[in-house]
Enzyme design. Structure first.
Site, PDB file in Angstrom:
ATOM      1  N   ASN A 132       0.864  -1.178   0.000  1.00 38.45           N
ATOM      2  CA  ASN A 132       0.000   0.000   0.000  1.00 38.45           C
ATOM      3  C   ASN A 132       0.901   1.229   0.000  1.00 38.45           C
ATOM      4  O   ASN A 132       1.490   1.569   1.026  1.00 38.45           O
ATOM      5  CB  ASN A 132      -0.897  -0.030   1.255  1.00 38.45           C
ATOM      6  CG  ASN A 132      -1.708   1.253   1.415  1.00 38.45           C
ATOM      7  OD1 ASN A 132      -1.790   2.071   0.489  1.00 38.45           O
ATOM      8  ND2 ASN A 132      -2.308   1.436   2.588  1.00 38.45           N
ATOM      9  N   TRP A 133       0.978   1.867  -1.148  1.00 48.76           N
ATOM     10  CA  TRP A 133       1.901   3.011  -1.282  1.00 48.76           C
ATOM     11  C   TRP A 133       1.352   4.267  -0.633  1.00 48.76           C
ATOM     12  O   TRP A 133       2.061   5.280  -0.575  1.00 48.76           O
ATOM     13  CB  TRP A 133       2.197   3.265  -2.759  1.00 48.76           C
ATOM     14  CG  TRP A 133       3.116   2.262  -3.382  1.00 48.76           C
ATOM     15  CD1 TRP A 133       3.772   1.232  -2.746  1.00 48.76           C
ATOM     16  CD2 TRP A 133       3.514   2.201  -4.756  1.00 48.76           C
ATOM     17  NE1 TRP A 133       4.538   0.541  -3.640  1.00 48.76           N
ATOM     18  CE2 TRP A 133       4.405   1.107  -4.893  1.00 48.76           C
ATOM     19  CE3 TRP A 133       3.211   2.950  -5.889  1.00 48.76           C
ATOM     20  CZ2 TRP A 133       4.985   0.758  -6.109  1.00 48.76           C
ATOM     21  CZ3 TRP A 133       3.784   2.601  -7.108  1.00 48.76           C
ATOM     22  CH2 TRP A 133       4.667   1.519  -7.205  1.00 48.76           C
ATOM     23  N   LYS A 134       0.096   4.271  -0.245  1.00 47.24           N
ATOM     24  CA  LYS A 134      -0.522   5.474   0.323  1.00 47.24           C
ATOM     25  C   LYS A 134      -0.267   6.659  -0.640  1.00 47.24           C
ATOM     26  O   LYS A 134      -0.297   6.459  -1.854  1.00 47.24           O
ATOM     27  CB  LYS A 134       0.006   5.711   1.745  1.00 47.24           C
ATOM     28  CG  LYS A 134      -0.150   4.444   2.613  1.00 47.24           C
ATOM     29  CD  LYS A 134       0.112   4.635   4.063  1.00 47.24           C
ATOM     30  CE  LYS A 134      -0.096   3.307   4.791  1.00 47.24           C
ATOM     31  NZ  LYS A 134       0.055   3.405   6.234  1.00 47.24           N
TER      32      LYS A 134
ATOM     33  N   HIS B 176      -9.512   1.309   5.193  1.00 47.20           N
ATOM     34  CA  HIS B 176      -8.204   1.501   5.834  1.00 47.20           C
ATOM     35  C   HIS B 176      -8.372   2.507   6.977  1.00 47.20           C
ATOM     36  O   HIS B 176      -9.119   3.479   6.856  1.00 47.20           O
ATOM     37  CB  HIS B 176      -7.188   2.009   4.808  1.00 47.20           C
ATOM     38  CG  HIS B 176      -5.784   1.984   5.345  1.00 47.20           C
ATOM     39  ND1 HIS B 176      -5.318   2.921   6.231  1.00 47.20           N
ATOM     40  CD2 HIS B 176      -4.766   1.104   5.160  1.00 47.20           C
ATOM     41  CE1 HIS B 176      -4.063   2.622   6.563  1.00 47.20           C
ATOM     42  NE2 HIS B 176      -3.709   1.519   5.916  1.00 47.20           N
TER      43      HIS B 176
ATOM     44  N   GLU C 216      -6.649   4.887   7.978  1.00 44.03           N
ATOM     45  CA  GLU C 216      -6.396   6.298   7.638  1.00 44.03           C
ATOM     46  C   GLU C 216      -7.618   6.919   6.976  1.00 44.03           C
ATOM     47  O   GLU C 216      -7.935   8.089   7.199  1.00 44.03           O
ATOM     48  CB  GLU C 216      -5.141   6.395   6.747  1.00 44.03           C
ATOM     49  CG  GLU C 216      -3.886   6.157   7.571  1.00 44.03           C
ATOM     50  CD  GLU C 216      -2.711   5.582   6.816  1.00 44.03           C
ATOM     51  OE1 GLU C 216      -2.697   5.612   5.576  1.00 44.03           O
ATOM     52  OE2 GLU C 216      -1.789   5.077   7.499  1.00 44.03           O
TER      53      GLU C 216
ATOM     54  N   GLU D  97      -5.023  -4.661  10.912  1.00 42.60           N
ATOM     55  CA  GLU D  97      -3.977  -3.645  11.041  1.00 42.60           C
ATOM     56  C   GLU D  97      -4.191  -2.863  12.336  1.00 42.60           C
ATOM     57  O   GLU D  97      -4.999  -1.917  12.363  1.00 42.60           O
ATOM     58  CB  GLU D  97      -4.035  -2.658   9.871  1.00 42.60           C
ATOM     59  CG  GLU D  97      -3.732  -3.268   8.527  1.00 42.60           C
ATOM     60  CD  GLU D  97      -3.182  -2.230   7.562  1.00 42.60           C
ATOM     61  OE1 GLU D  97      -2.062  -2.430   7.092  1.00 42.60           O
ATOM     62  OE2 GLU D  97      -3.866  -1.225   7.294  1.00 42.60           O
TER      63      GLU D  97
ATOM     64  N   GLY E 294       3.001   2.592  10.806  1.00 41.67           N
ATOM     65  CA  GLY E 294       3.956   3.686  10.638  1.00 41.67           C
ATOM     66  C   GLY E 294       4.734   4.026  11.897  1.00 41.67           C
ATOM     67  O   GLY E 294       5.383   5.075  11.963  1.00 41.67           O
TER      68      GLY E 294
ATOM     69  N   SER F 278       3.859  -1.805  10.327  1.00 42.76           N
ATOM     70  CA  SER F 278       5.323  -1.839  10.503  1.00 42.76           C
ATOM     71  C   SER F 278       5.942  -3.153  10.059  1.00 42.76           C
ATOM     72  O   SER F 278       6.912  -3.621  10.663  1.00 42.76           O
ATOM     73  CB  SER F 278       5.695  -1.513  11.956  1.00 42.76           C
ATOM     74  OG  SER F 278       5.335  -0.182  12.269  1.00 42.76           O
TER      75      SER F 278
ATOM     76  N   GLY G  41       3.028  -0.949   4.288  1.00 45.44           N
ATOM     77  CA  GLY G  41       3.039   0.459   3.908  1.00 45.44           C
ATOM     78  C   GLY G  41       4.452   0.891   3.543  1.00 45.44           C
ATOM     79  O   GLY G  41       4.951   0.619   2.448  1.00 45.44           O
ATOM     80  N   GLY G  42       5.141   1.526   4.488  1.00 45.10           N
ATOM     81  CA  GLY G  42       6.454   2.141   4.243  1.00 45.10           C
ATOM     82  C   GLY G  42       7.447   1.236   3.530  1.00 45.10           C
ATOM     83  O   GLY G  42       8.119   1.669   2.586  1.00 45.10           O
TER      84      GLY G  42
END
Ligand code: 13P
Length: 260
Positions: free
Chosen positions: A13-15, A104, A106, A176, A182, A222, A243-244
């Protein structure tokens, strides 16, 4: 006879990262890495770029034959209408999108997505024959208050209750924990396994044993190449939502191959 093993799904997930030039470069690098070291058997990969990069990623993946499914990060629940700035599930399906994130944390936090909206999005994604990745998870205060399970169960009931078991069996559920997203603070594999088992048990109660056996449950929060193998080895964890660490082709490739 033992049921067939569930495929593990590694999703990036590149956000709101990577413009379409960067996205193409990423796919070219990942493509070379996966040619040298193929996706392990029993694993699948999806990439979820921003909307502006979807078409570029789709073209790069198709022209290079990269074994990666196209994913999106969200969609609107209506098929068309006066919804300025939104994108429908049908539009994504037409681009070759196979997986769409729904709910999600966010988007629940910053875009006001309620449980009702998330359910309607799952409807739209299924209506267009794509696979929803339904995201659920608790905040740190909820975990500390002993309410983690209740929160996740409530989110699952709202999104999946009353559905046909054969439909729910096709859904991916991403557990999640919000406190792990993050933060570098990954859930322990015991906690990930407990919550993934809770997710599967809730699916069994809501729609039956067959769907509970079939549904894939990811862990997200993470995830890195250092911890992905351990979390994916948990009985009830069928992949990771990253993510990251999915922004860098080398790190993402290492996760795809971790523990495999
Ligand atoms: P991080 O891997 O950056 O913690 O993000 C997890 C996530 O939210 C994936 O959807």
């Amino acid at each position: 006879m033992a049921p067939p093993a569930r495929e593990k799904l590694v999703s990036g997930n590149w956000k709101m990262h990577h413009n379409h030039y960067e996205a193409i470069q990423f796919v070219q690098k990942l493509s070379a890495m996966l040619r040298a070291s193929p996706v392990p058997p029993g694993r699948a990969v999806s990439l979820h770029p921003s909307l502006t990069s979807l078409r570029s990623v789709q073209t790069a993946v198709d022209s290079d034959g990269v074994p990666v499914a196209l994913g999106a990060q969200t969609c609107h629940f209506e098929d068309r209408g006066a919804f300025t700035g939104e994108v429908s599930a049908g539009m994504l399906a037409k681009l070759g999108v196979r997986y769409v994130l729904a709910g999600h944390s966010e988007r629940r936090a910053y875009a006001g997505e309620t449980d009702e909206i998330v359910r309607a999005k799952v409807d739209a994604i299924l209506r267009h024959e794509m696979t929803p990745i339904l995201c659920v998870g608790e905040t740190l205060p909820e975990r500390e208050a002993g309410d983690a399970t209740a929160k996740v169960v409530r989110q699952l009931e709202a999104a999946l209750g009353g559905r046909d078991g054969s439909v729910v069996g096709r859904v991916v559920i991403a557990y999640e924990p919000i406190w792990a997203i993050g933060t570098g603070q990954v859930a322990s594999s015991d906690d990930a396994e407990d919550m993934a088992a809770c997710v599967r048990g809730t699916v069994r109660r809501l729609v039956g044993a067959e769907a509970a056996r079939a549904v894939r449950v990811q862990y997200g929060g993470s995830v890195t190449a250092d911890n992905a193998g351990e979390v994916m080895s948990c009985d009830n964890v069928d992949g990771v939502l990253v993510g990251g660490a999915s922004l860098d082709p080398e790190a993402f490739s290492a996760i795809i191959h971790s523990g495999g």
